[in-house]
Design a protein around this motif. Sequence first.
Motif, PDB file in Angstrom:
ATOM      1  N   THR A   4      36.073  30.705  64.926  1.00 44.81           N
ATOM      2  CA  THR A   4      35.737  29.744  64.182  1.00 44.81           C
ATOM      3  C   THR A   4      34.104  29.595  63.939  1.00 44.81           C
ATOM      4  O   THR A   4      33.676  29.665  62.841  1.00 44.81           O
ATOM      5  N   GLY A   5      33.627  29.599  65.166  1.00 45.02           N
ATOM      6  CA  GLY A   5      32.055  29.722  65.020  1.00 45.02           C
ATOM      7  C   GLY A   5      31.336  30.668  64.403  1.00 45.02           C
ATOM      8  O   GLY A   5      30.386  30.307  63.845  1.00 45.02           O
ATOM      9  N   ARG A   6      31.935  31.821  64.606  1.00 41.91           N
ATOM     10  CA  ARG A   6      31.264  32.848  63.953  1.00 41.91           C
ATOM     11  C   ARG A   6      31.332  32.694  62.387  1.00 41.91           C
ATOM     12  O   ARG A   6      30.399  33.050  61.704  1.00 41.91           O
ATOM     13  N   ARG A   7      32.709  32.398  62.220  1.00 42.01           N
ATOM     14  CA  ARG A   7      32.915  32.141  60.450  1.00 42.01           C
ATOM     15  C   ARG A   7      31.804  31.096  59.886  1.00 42.01           C
ATOM     16  O   ARG A   7      31.380  31.263  58.741  1.00 42.01           O
ATOM     17  N   ALA A   8      31.743  29.708  60.589  1.00 39.53           N
ATOM     18  CA  ALA A   8      30.785  28.923  60.111  1.00 39.53           C
ATOM     19  C   ALA A   8      29.467  29.410  60.051  1.00 39.53           C
ATOM     20  O   ALA A   8      28.654  29.316  59.036  1.00 39.53           O
ATOM     21  N   LEU A   9      29.166  30.159  61.084  1.00 38.92           N
ATOM     22  CA  LEU A   9      27.800  30.722  61.191  1.00 38.92           C
ATOM     23  C   LEU A   9      27.478  32.043  59.702  1.00 38.92           C
ATOM     24  O   LEU A   9      26.361  31.929  59.088  1.00 38.92           O
ATOM     25  N   LEU A  10      28.542  32.646  59.518  1.00 43.53           N
ATOM     26  CA  LEU A  10      28.536  33.618  58.565  1.00 43.53           C
ATOM     27  C   LEU A  10      28.480  32.852  57.244  1.00 43.53           C
ATOM     28  O   LEU A  10      27.761  33.282  56.356  1.00 43.53           O
ATOM     29  N   ARG A  11      29.307  31.942  57.033  1.00 44.59           N
ATOM     30  CA  ARG A  11      29.384  30.913  55.812  1.00 44.59           C
ATOM     31  C   ARG A  11      28.088  30.407  55.541  1.00 44.59           C
ATOM     32  O   ARG A  11      27.464  30.124  54.473  1.00 44.59           O
ATOM     33  N   ALA A  12      27.400  29.978  56.792  1.00 48.38           N
ATOM     34  CA  ALA A  12      25.966  29.204  56.460  1.00 48.38           C
ATOM     35  C   ALA A  12      25.052  30.375  56.092  1.00 48.38           C
ATOM     36  O   ALA A  12      24.283  30.113  55.168  1.00 48.38           O
ATOM     37  N   GLY A  13      25.127  31.445  56.692  1.00 49.05           N
ATOM     38  CA  GLY A  13      24.052  32.447  56.259  1.00 49.05           C
ATOM     39  C   GLY A  13      24.339  33.037  55.000  1.00 49.05           C
ATOM     40  O   GLY A  13      23.307  33.267  54.173  1.00 49.05           O
ATOM     41  N   ALA A  14      25.546  33.087  54.481  1.00 44.42           N
ATOM     42  CA  ALA A  14      25.912  33.671  53.115  1.00 44.42           C
ATOM     43  C   ALA A  14      25.313  32.683  52.023  1.00 44.42           C
ATOM     44  O   ALA A  14      24.613  32.661  50.895  1.00 44.42           O
ATOM     45  N   ALA A  15      25.471  31.265  52.418  1.00 40.92           N
ATOM     46  CA  ALA A  15      25.220  30.214  51.524  1.00 40.92           C
ATOM     47  C   ALA A  15      23.594  30.001  51.409  1.00 40.92           C
ATOM     48  O   ALA A  15      22.919  30.051  50.375  1.00 40.92           O
ATOM     49  N   ALA A  16      22.848  30.418  52.481  1.00 38.35           N
ATOM     50  CA  ALA A  16      21.546  30.361  52.499  1.00 38.35           C
ATOM     51  C   ALA A  16      20.899  31.697  51.744  1.00 38.35           C
ATOM     52  O   ALA A  16      19.958  31.616  50.897  1.00 38.35           O
ATOM     53  N   PRO A  33      13.715  16.506  41.729  1.00 38.80           N
ATOM     54  CA  PRO A  33      13.829  17.440  42.631  1.00 38.80           C
ATOM     55  C   PRO A  33      15.564  17.959  42.669  1.00 38.80           C
ATOM     56  O   PRO A  33      16.246  16.906  42.905  1.00 38.80           O
ATOM     57  N   ARG A  34      15.753  19.146  42.592  1.00 38.94           N
ATOM     58  CA  ARG A  34      16.922  19.496  43.102  1.00 38.94           C
ATOM     59  C   ARG A  34      17.445  19.299  44.474  1.00 38.94           C
ATOM     60  O   ARG A  34      16.610  19.187  45.418  1.00 38.94           O
ATOM     61  N   LYS A  35      18.518  18.649  44.702  1.00 38.63           N
ATOM     62  CA  LYS A  35      18.970  18.270  45.997  1.00 38.63           C
ATOM     63  C   LYS A  35      19.854  19.532  46.625  1.00 38.63           C
ATOM     64  O   LYS A  35      20.725  20.108  45.696  1.00 38.63           O
ATOM     65  N   PRO A  36      19.456  19.829  47.872  1.00 37.64           N
ATOM     66  CA  PRO A  36      20.127  20.719  48.483  1.00 37.64           C
ATOM     67  C   PRO A  36      21.608  20.863  48.552  1.00 37.64           C
ATOM     68  O   PRO A  36      21.895  19.450  48.994  1.00 37.64           O
ATOM     69  N   SER A  37      22.057  21.780  48.570  1.00 34.73           N
ATOM     70  CA  SER A  37      23.593  21.629  48.747  1.00 34.73           C
ATOM     71  C   SER A  37      24.094  21.500  50.222  1.00 34.73           C
ATOM     72  O   SER A  37      23.187  21.551  51.242  1.00 34.73           O
ATOM     73  N   ALA A  38      25.308  21.078  50.522  1.00 36.61           N
ATOM     74  CA  ALA A  38      25.805  21.113  51.852  1.00 36.61           C
ATOM     75  C   ALA A  38      25.555  22.373  52.531  1.00 36.61           C
ATOM     76  O   ALA A  38      25.147  22.363  53.977  1.00 36.61           O
ATOM     77  N   ALA A  39      25.992  23.335  52.005  1.00 38.13           N
ATOM     78  CA  ALA A  39      25.701  24.858  52.676  1.00 38.13           C
ATOM     79  C   ALA A  39      24.484  25.040  52.884  1.00 38.13           C
ATOM     80  O   ALA A  39      23.871  25.450  54.167  1.00 38.13           O
ATOM     81  N   GLU A  40      23.415  24.494  51.974  1.00 44.84           N
ATOM     82  CA  GLU A  40      21.701  24.742  52.497  1.00 44.84           C
ATOM     83  C   GLU A  40      21.438  23.952  53.602  1.00 44.84           C
ATOM     84  O   GLU A  40      20.771  24.371  54.431  1.00 44.84           O
ATOM     85  N   LEU A  41      21.979  22.827  53.563  1.00 45.74           N
ATOM     86  CA  LEU A  41      21.707  21.819  54.626  1.00 45.74           C
ATOM     87  C   LEU A  41      22.358  22.192  55.921  1.00 45.74           C
ATOM     88  O   LEU A  41      21.524  22.261  56.872  1.00 45.74           O
ATOM     89  N   GLU A  42      23.449  22.766  56.123  1.00 45.59           N
ATOM     90  CA  GLU A  42      24.209  23.460  57.232  1.00 45.59           C
ATOM     91  C   GLU A  42      23.199  24.630  57.814  1.00 45.59           C
ATOM     92  O   GLU A  42      23.150  24.937  58.849  1.00 45.59           O
ATOM     93  N   ALA A  43      23.024  25.540  56.918  1.00 44.70           N
ATOM     94  CA  ALA A  43      22.230  26.705  57.247  1.00 44.70           C
ATOM     95  C   ALA A  43      20.771  26.187  57.770  1.00 44.70           C
ATOM     96  O   ALA A  43      20.358  26.848  58.839  1.00 44.70           O
ATOM     97  N   GLY A  99      11.910  37.077  66.232  1.00 43.59           N
ATOM     98  CA  GLY A  99      12.873  36.374  65.439  1.00 43.59           C
ATOM     99  C   GLY A  99      12.384  34.884  65.118  1.00 43.59           C
ATOM    100  O   GLY A  99      12.893  34.359  64.197  1.00 43.59           O
ATOM    101  N   GLY A 100      11.243  34.690  65.694  1.00 49.97           N
ATOM    102  CA  GLY A 100      10.464  33.300  65.412  1.00 49.97           C
ATOM    103  C   GLY A 100      11.170  32.132  66.029  1.00 49.97           C
ATOM    104  O   GLY A 100      12.428  32.170  66.462  1.00 49.97           O
ATOM    105  N   THR A 101      10.290  31.277  66.155  1.00 52.69           N
ATOM    106  CA  THR A 101      10.875  29.708  66.538  1.00 52.69           C
ATOM    107  C   THR A 101      10.314  28.724  65.701  1.00 52.69           C
ATOM    108  O   THR A 101      10.272  27.608  66.149  1.00 52.69           O
ATOM    109  N   ALA A 102      10.030  29.176  64.411  1.00 58.16           N
ATOM    110  CA  ALA A 102       9.580  28.057  63.403  1.00 58.16           C
ATOM    111  C   ALA A 102      10.669  28.307  62.326  1.00 58.16           C
ATOM    112  O   ALA A 102      11.034  29.319  61.884  1.00 58.16           O
ATOM    113  N   VAL A 103      10.787  27.098  61.689  1.00 57.85           N
ATOM    114  CA  VAL A 103      11.862  27.046  60.594  1.00 57.85           C
ATOM    115  C   VAL A 103      11.175  26.498  59.154  1.00 57.85           C
ATOM    116  O   VAL A 103      10.534  25.162  59.723  1.00 57.85           O
TER     117      VAL A 103
END
Length: 186
Positions: A4-16, A33-43, A99-103
Amino acid sequence: MTTTGRRALLRAGAAAGAAALVGCTSSEGGEAPRKPSAAELEAERAARAEAALRLRSVTAARSLLERYDTTLAAHPALAPRLTPLRRSVAAHAKALGEGGTAVKPVTTSPSPSVSASASASMAPAPVPAPADPRAALKELAAAERQAADRHTNALLTAPPEYARLLASVAAAGAAHAYLLTEGAPA
């Protein structure tokens, strides 16, 4: 990590990824301005959590590297024994930080990003090495165990690839602790 955790991570990555392909709309003509989607916020949340995890891991490895440096400075005769272990710790610190420590935030509200330079300014002063070489080795072994424990505890929240790296670094730290205390005489 659960499926389930992997699926959520994959969904978030796909959405991003999808959000990156679509791009941002311009706000010409007074449009809001465009409001970010829930998937973008989760990513973004997942990326921030991973960046914070990487920063904690890199900080632990760099702190251990500083312990090696202070011990080597205080006891140059231990260099043949400590130099290979120090080199390994330096490689771990570098690998943990890749892989970075900044977002970069996708939200329109300003928020501070996590950066390695911010944590460097908050780092405590290095701990001096004991005058006795055996005591210095024991303290260095304890620092190795402590760093290995931090990396092991971080496995619970790490993404799969980073978790594998953390597990390897933790195992190496346990081996270093053994080599510093039980493995060879001082």
